[in-house]
Design an enzyme around this catalytic site. Structure first.
Site, short mmCIF file in Angstrom:
data_model
loop_
_atom_site.label_atom_id
_atom_site.label_comp_id
_atom_site.label_asym_id
_atom_site.label_seq_id
_atom_site.Cartn_x
_atom_site.Cartn_y
_atom_site.Cartn_z
N HIS A 57 0.83 -1.21 0.00
CA HIS A 57 0.00 0.00 0.00
C HIS A 57 0.87 1.26 0.00
CE1 HIS A 57 -3.62 -2.36 0.81
NE2 HIS A 57 -2.91 -3.03 1.71
N ARG A 96 6.42 1.94 -10.44
CA ARG A 96 7.58 2.65 -9.92
C ARG A 96 8.46 3.20 -11.04
NH1 ARG A 96 10.27 -1.21 -5.51
NH2 ARG A 96 9.04 -2.86 -6.45
N GLU A 140 4.65 -5.60 -12.07
CA GLU A 140 6.01 -5.15 -12.38
C GLU A 140 6.74 -6.22 -13.18
OE1 GLU A 140 6.57 -2.31 -8.43
OE2 GLU A 140 7.39 -4.34 -8.44
#
Length: 337
Positions: A17, A153, A251
């Site tokens: 989170h 990211r 990812e």
């Protein structure tokens, strides 16, 4: 623009989170927003990391009734957006704080509780995704659903996968905490397989770090990496991965990395079942039902079939094309709720 993010991390709940909220927070800062976090100081929290990344953190001790967050929010002249990413908070909590923010955005993927929010983000891939929240949010709530809204990211956006050919390098990563120590289970399964190198990723909230470190230091073919910021590079160098579900699933798919997965939390079940059905991963099942022997057998089967690994990477390409990492941040900055 002032943005406040309410999210927690711990050894028990994991770090996902906070990690995805850090992605969003950094994107918003680059767009010119001011961002701060509200967090509980739980065992295995990431408050130090959040602060090291440049964000102010306001600590709360409990906050299930919203009283502490209300007090903090009230100190700001204006909160344009309140972002909540927390499985333990729902409509009851949101009702108590919503009047203190111009807009309230909830990040969720369980679809198991009602929300009072202006915007709901679910960055995962489910069939009939619209219907999952029909009875849980207002008809006026804007729903941003699907992997096109993935909070990816920054390191992954700038890295391409390099490896091709026979399997030589394996990546083991079971998230920031790994409370059931699936990392050791996987190591025991594959460490003795000849002619492979293993990169092992350990998060700061992992309670088994010292045990894993001692094990890895005895093996010449294993390199351990602790609380790193270069996971994308390791994924780019790997031929295959073994890991859990959660955000890291996407990812690995983004990096076109074939993966053998193990479910380590109930909230991973639906997502892993769906991506396995799509041929994006090879899924073994729930952690308590998966043995080292099963991991070894399936791993050996996968690496003996290069055409299978190539097909998984090819299918991942079609999903990667749908991802827009800045979509949520752009939406917030436009104020389109």
């Amino acid at each position: 623009m002032q943005v406040i993010i309410r999210a927690d991390a711990s050894s028990e709940m994991g770090t996902g989170h906070v990690m995805r909220c850090l992605v969003l927070g950094k994107d918003l800062v680059e767009f010119g927003a001011d961002v701060a976090f509200i967090c509980r100081k739980l065992p295995g929290n990431l408050i130090e990391k959040i602060e090291n990344d440049g964000f102010p953190v306001y600590e709360v001790s409990d906050d299930r009734d919203g009283a502490e967050s209300t007090a903090i929010l009230s100190t700001f002249p204006m909160v344009d957006w309140l972002i909540v990413d927390h499985y333990e908070l729902d409509r009851v909590w949101e009702e108590k704080v919503k009047h203190l923010a111009g807009h309230l955005l909830v990040i969720d993927d369980l679809a198991d509780r009602p929300h009072l929010c202006d915007v709901l983000v679910d960055q995962n891939y489910f069939p009939h995704q619209e219907k999952r929240y029909e009875s849980l949010v207002s008809e006026h709530t804007v729903k941003l659903l699907g992997i096109c809204y993935l909070l990816l990211r920054h390191e992954f956006r700038q890295t391409e996968r390099k490896r091709q050919g026979p399997v030589k390098k394996v990546l083991l990563s079971f998230g920031g905490s790994d409370p059931t120590n699936e990392t050791m289970k996987a190591l025991e399964a594959i460490a003795a397989i000849p002619e492979i190198e293993i990169d092992v990723i350990i998060g700061a909230a992992n309670p088994y770090y010292q045990e894993l470190k001692a094990y890895c230091e005895k093996q010449q073919n294993i390199q351990i990496h602790y609380q790193i910021n270069y996971l994308a590079r390791l994924m780019s160098e790997a031929d295959i991965a073994i890991g859990a579900g959660g955000t890291t699933t996407w990812e690995r798919i983004y990096m076109l990395l074939p993966t053998l997965t193990i479910e380590t939390a109930a909230n991973q079940s639906e997502i892993l079942a769906q991506v396995a059905k799509e041929g994006l991963v090879c899924h073994l099942g729930k952690s308590e039902q998966v043995t080292s022997k099963q991991i070894r057998e399936q791993f050996l089967l996968m690496i003996s079939q290069p055409q299978l690994l190539a097909a998984m990477s090819k299918k991942a390409e079609t999903f990667r094309e749908k991802i827009d990492p800045l979509a949520v941040a752009r939406f917030i900055m436009k104020g389109e709720s």
